[in-house]
Design a protein around this motif. Sequence first.
Motif, PDB file in Angstrom:
ATOM      1  N   ILE A   1       1.143  -1.138  -0.043  1.00  0.00           N
ATOM      2  CA  ILE A   1       0.196  -0.072  -0.074  1.00  0.00           C
ATOM      3  C   ILE A   1       0.842   1.365   0.081  1.00  0.00           C
ATOM      4  N   THR A   2       0.595   1.964  -0.767  1.00  0.00           N
ATOM      5  CA  THR A   2       1.295   3.569  -0.767  1.00  0.00           C
ATOM      6  C   THR A   2       0.805   4.097   0.281  1.00  0.00           C
ATOM      7  N   ASP A   3       1.730   5.140   0.808  1.00  0.00           N
ATOM      8  CA  ASP A   3       1.129   6.478   1.529  1.00  0.00           C
ATOM      9  C   ASP A   3       0.434   7.409   0.361  1.00  0.00           C
ATOM     10  N   SER A   4      -0.229   8.121   0.913  1.00  0.00           N
ATOM     11  CA  SER A   4      -1.240   9.033   0.167  1.00  0.00           C
ATOM     12  C   SER A   4      -0.348   9.634  -1.161  1.00  0.00           C
ATOM     13  N   ILE A   5      -0.926   9.335  -2.402  1.00  0.00           N
ATOM     14  CA  ILE A   5      -0.154   9.992  -3.522  1.00  0.00           C
ATOM     15  C   ILE A   5      -0.518  11.501  -4.023  1.00  0.00           C
ATOM     16  N   GLY A   6      -1.343  11.979  -3.027  1.00  0.00           N
ATOM     17  CA  GLY A   6      -1.206  13.437  -3.077  1.00  0.00           C
ATOM     18  C   GLY A   6      -0.125  14.119  -2.292  1.00  0.00           C
ATOM     19  N   MET A   7       0.726  13.426  -1.929  1.00  0.00           N
ATOM     20  CA  MET A   7       1.804  14.053  -1.034  1.00  0.00           C
ATOM     21  C   MET A   7       2.664  14.618  -1.864  1.00  0.00           C
ATOM     22  N   LYS A   8       3.539  15.768  -1.481  1.00  0.00           N
ATOM     23  CA  LYS A   8       4.470  16.265  -2.338  1.00  0.00           C
ATOM     24  C   LYS A   8       5.608  15.422  -2.554  1.00  0.00           C
ATOM     25  N   ALA A   9       6.057  14.536  -1.810  1.00  0.00           N
ATOM     26  CA  ALA A   9       7.149  13.629  -1.824  1.00  0.00           C
ATOM     27  C   ALA A   9       6.877  12.582  -2.899  1.00  0.00           C
ATOM     28  N   PHE A  10       5.631  12.361  -3.444  1.00  0.00           N
ATOM     29  CA  PHE A  10       5.326  11.413  -4.519  1.00  0.00           C
ATOM     30  C   PHE A  10       5.522  12.079  -5.768  1.00  0.00           C
ATOM     31  N   ILE A  11       5.324  13.390  -5.957  1.00  0.00           N
ATOM     32  CA  ILE A  11       5.371  13.972  -7.153  1.00  0.00           C
ATOM     33  C   ILE A  11       6.461  14.183  -7.833  1.00  0.00           C
ATOM     34  N   GLU A  12       6.520  13.897  -9.293  1.00  0.00           N
ATOM     35  CA  GLU A  12       7.393  14.116 -10.262  1.00  0.00           C
ATOM     36  C   GLU A  12       7.174  15.477 -11.101  1.00  0.00           C
ATOM     37  N   ASN A  13       7.556  16.521 -11.114  1.00  0.00           N
ATOM     38  CA  ASN A  13       7.055  17.737 -11.627  1.00  0.00           C
ATOM     39  C   ASN A  13       6.615  17.455 -13.149  1.00  0.00           C
ATOM     40  N   ASN A  14       7.279  16.784 -13.937  1.00  0.00           N
ATOM     41  CA  ASN A  14       6.819  16.564 -15.344  1.00  0.00           C
ATOM     42  C   ASN A  14       6.015  15.541 -15.732  1.00  0.00           C
ATOM     43  N   LYS A  15       5.076  15.093 -14.862  1.00  0.00           N
ATOM     44  CA  LYS A  15       4.386  14.051 -14.730  1.00  0.00           C
ATOM     45  C   LYS A  15       3.093  14.559 -14.041  1.00  0.00           C
ATOM     46  N   ASN A  16       1.807  13.626 -14.717  1.00  0.00           N
ATOM     47  CA  ASN A  16       0.615  14.037 -14.075  1.00  0.00           C
ATOM     48  C   ASN A  16       0.163  13.047 -13.148  1.00  0.00           C
ATOM     49  N   PHE A  17      -0.651  13.215 -12.331  1.00  0.00           N
ATOM     50  CA  PHE A  17      -1.025  12.111 -11.390  1.00  0.00           C
ATOM     51  C   PHE A  17      -1.250  10.909 -11.919  1.00  0.00           C
ATOM     52  N   GLY A  18      -1.967  10.834 -12.947  1.00  0.00           N
ATOM     53  CA  GLY A  18      -2.438   9.501 -13.772  1.00  0.00           C
ATOM     54  C   GLY A  18      -1.174   8.845 -14.029  1.00  0.00           C
ATOM     55  N   GLU A  19      -0.267   9.569 -14.651  1.00  0.00           N
ATOM     56  CA  GLU A  19       0.798   8.682 -15.281  1.00  0.00           C
ATOM     57  C   GLU A  19       1.631   8.108 -13.953  1.00  0.00           C
ATOM     58  N   MET A  20       1.751   8.960 -12.829  1.00  0.00           N
ATOM     59  CA  MET A  20       2.489   8.347 -11.573  1.00  0.00           C
ATOM     60  C   MET A  20       1.915   7.324 -10.742  1.00  0.00           C
ATOM     61  N   ALA A  21       0.280   7.195 -11.015  1.00  0.00           N
ATOM     62  CA  ALA A  21      -0.370   6.297 -10.379  1.00  0.00           C
ATOM     63  C   ALA A  21      -0.300   5.070 -11.166  1.00  0.00           C
ATOM     64  N   LEU A  22      -0.264   5.069 -12.461  1.00  0.00           N
ATOM     65  CA  LEU A  22       0.017   3.958 -13.469  1.00  0.00           C
ATOM     66  C   LEU A  22       1.374   3.302 -13.320  1.00  0.00           C
ATOM     67  N   GLU A  23       2.188   4.163 -12.811  1.00  0.00           N
ATOM     68  CA  GLU A  23       3.566   3.581 -12.606  1.00  0.00           C
ATOM     69  C   GLU A  23       3.786   2.813 -11.308  1.00  0.00           C
ATOM     70  N   SER A  24       2.848   3.282 -10.196  1.00  0.00           N
ATOM     71  CA  SER A  24       2.980   2.681  -8.989  1.00  0.00           C
ATOM     72  C   SER A  24       2.346   1.037  -9.139  1.00  0.00           C
ATOM     73  N   ILE A  25       1.019   1.116  -9.860  1.00  0.00           N
ATOM     74  CA  ILE A  25       0.441  -0.146 -10.080  1.00  0.00           C
ATOM     75  C   ILE A  25       1.367  -1.179 -10.829  1.00  0.00           C
ATOM     76  N   LYS A  26       1.846  -0.708 -11.918  1.00  0.00           N
ATOM     77  CA  LYS A  26       2.858  -1.348 -12.570  1.00  0.00           C
ATOM     78  C   LYS A  26       3.877  -1.875 -11.982  1.00  0.00           C
ATOM     79  N   ALA A  27       4.473  -1.289 -11.009  1.00  0.00           N
ATOM     80  CA  ALA A  27       5.490  -1.410 -10.137  1.00  0.00           C
ATOM     81  C   ALA A  27       5.266  -2.806  -9.105  1.00  0.00           C
ATOM     82  N   GLY A  28       3.799  -2.814  -8.900  1.00  0.00           N
ATOM     83  CA  GLY A  28       3.267  -3.943  -8.004  1.00  0.00           C
ATOM     84  C   GLY A  28       2.585  -3.482  -6.570  1.00  0.00           C
ATOM     85  N   TYR A  29       2.446  -2.277  -6.672  1.00  0.00           N
ATOM     86  CA  TYR A  29       1.671  -1.699  -5.580  1.00  0.00           C
ATOM     87  C   TYR A  29       0.314  -2.081  -5.781  1.00  0.00           C
TER      88      TYR A  29
END
Length: 296
Positions: free
Chosen positions: A220-248
């Motif tokens: 389980i990830t901590d909240s993906i709304g946290m600044k520490a999760f964010i990569e400036n050149n990507k949107n939330f959807g892209e980053m969430a997709l990466e998390s799921i593909k990673a195995g979370y």
Amino acid sequence: KYIISKYKIGGFNFIGSYNNPRQVKSLIVKIKNLSNENSLPQPFIAVDQEGEINRLKFIKSTPQRLIKTEDSAFKIAYERGESIKQLGFNMIFSPVLDFTLNKKDYIYSRTFQQSKLKTITLASAMIEGYKKAGIISIPKHFPGYIKLSYDPHGKIYESLSLNNLQDSIDIFKQVISKTNPLGLMFAHIKISDFNHRVITRSKEFLNYSQDILNYNGLFITDSIGMKAFIENNKNFGEMALESIKAGYDILILPSNTKFSLEILDYLQSHIDDPEFQKSIDRSFAKIMKIKSENSF
């Protein structure tokens, strides 16, 4: 009602503060009824009620730093678990296993503030107390928000090395070995040994975690709304997709409804991606097994 009917959401996390137990119980009954009306399994209904963080203001919540004995750790967790079970919750994000003795660390005030051995003993007792109360305990935040003084909700973390994290990793490893919790929450930190990537989007780190912990519960990830999760050149959807593909298996979505809906729409638009679908199928099987084997 909208997200249950359209997106078939299967888990809810109560954030903010609540002062009225009847309000909380009513909300949970509505969530469960709506899930049933939409032919969904009973959802995970979780809360951060760890001690220092206290969402349900009407429930006594002893901070971890004040827990000194194994018996009191078990009793506090059991009574807390009983209290939230009566309201309809079935999951709690507790205890905090991050290990640091540095008072300047962001997470320090939320920890046991004890030796490694005592931390392992107290944490294990709390998880067992929650289990006895019929509550799924999710220890957090692997491998630890340590060596850093600022709040990850508002700032991006600098990279750490695995060497910085070994004591904290050892705590998690031993507690998991003793208690085998059903899930584990991961921190949004960057580790230099894994290409300086945020680990909640790193398949390599998750594979490492499974091996080092000998564990395959819910990731389980901590909240993906946290600044520490964010990569400036990507949107939330892209980053969430990466998390799921990673195995979370479970993502805690942002409290911002607009961002959460954007994430869900983005994920649905990529449902034909074979790698994404494979990850979803694997996580779905893990989640359904837990839901089928536990009475909520």
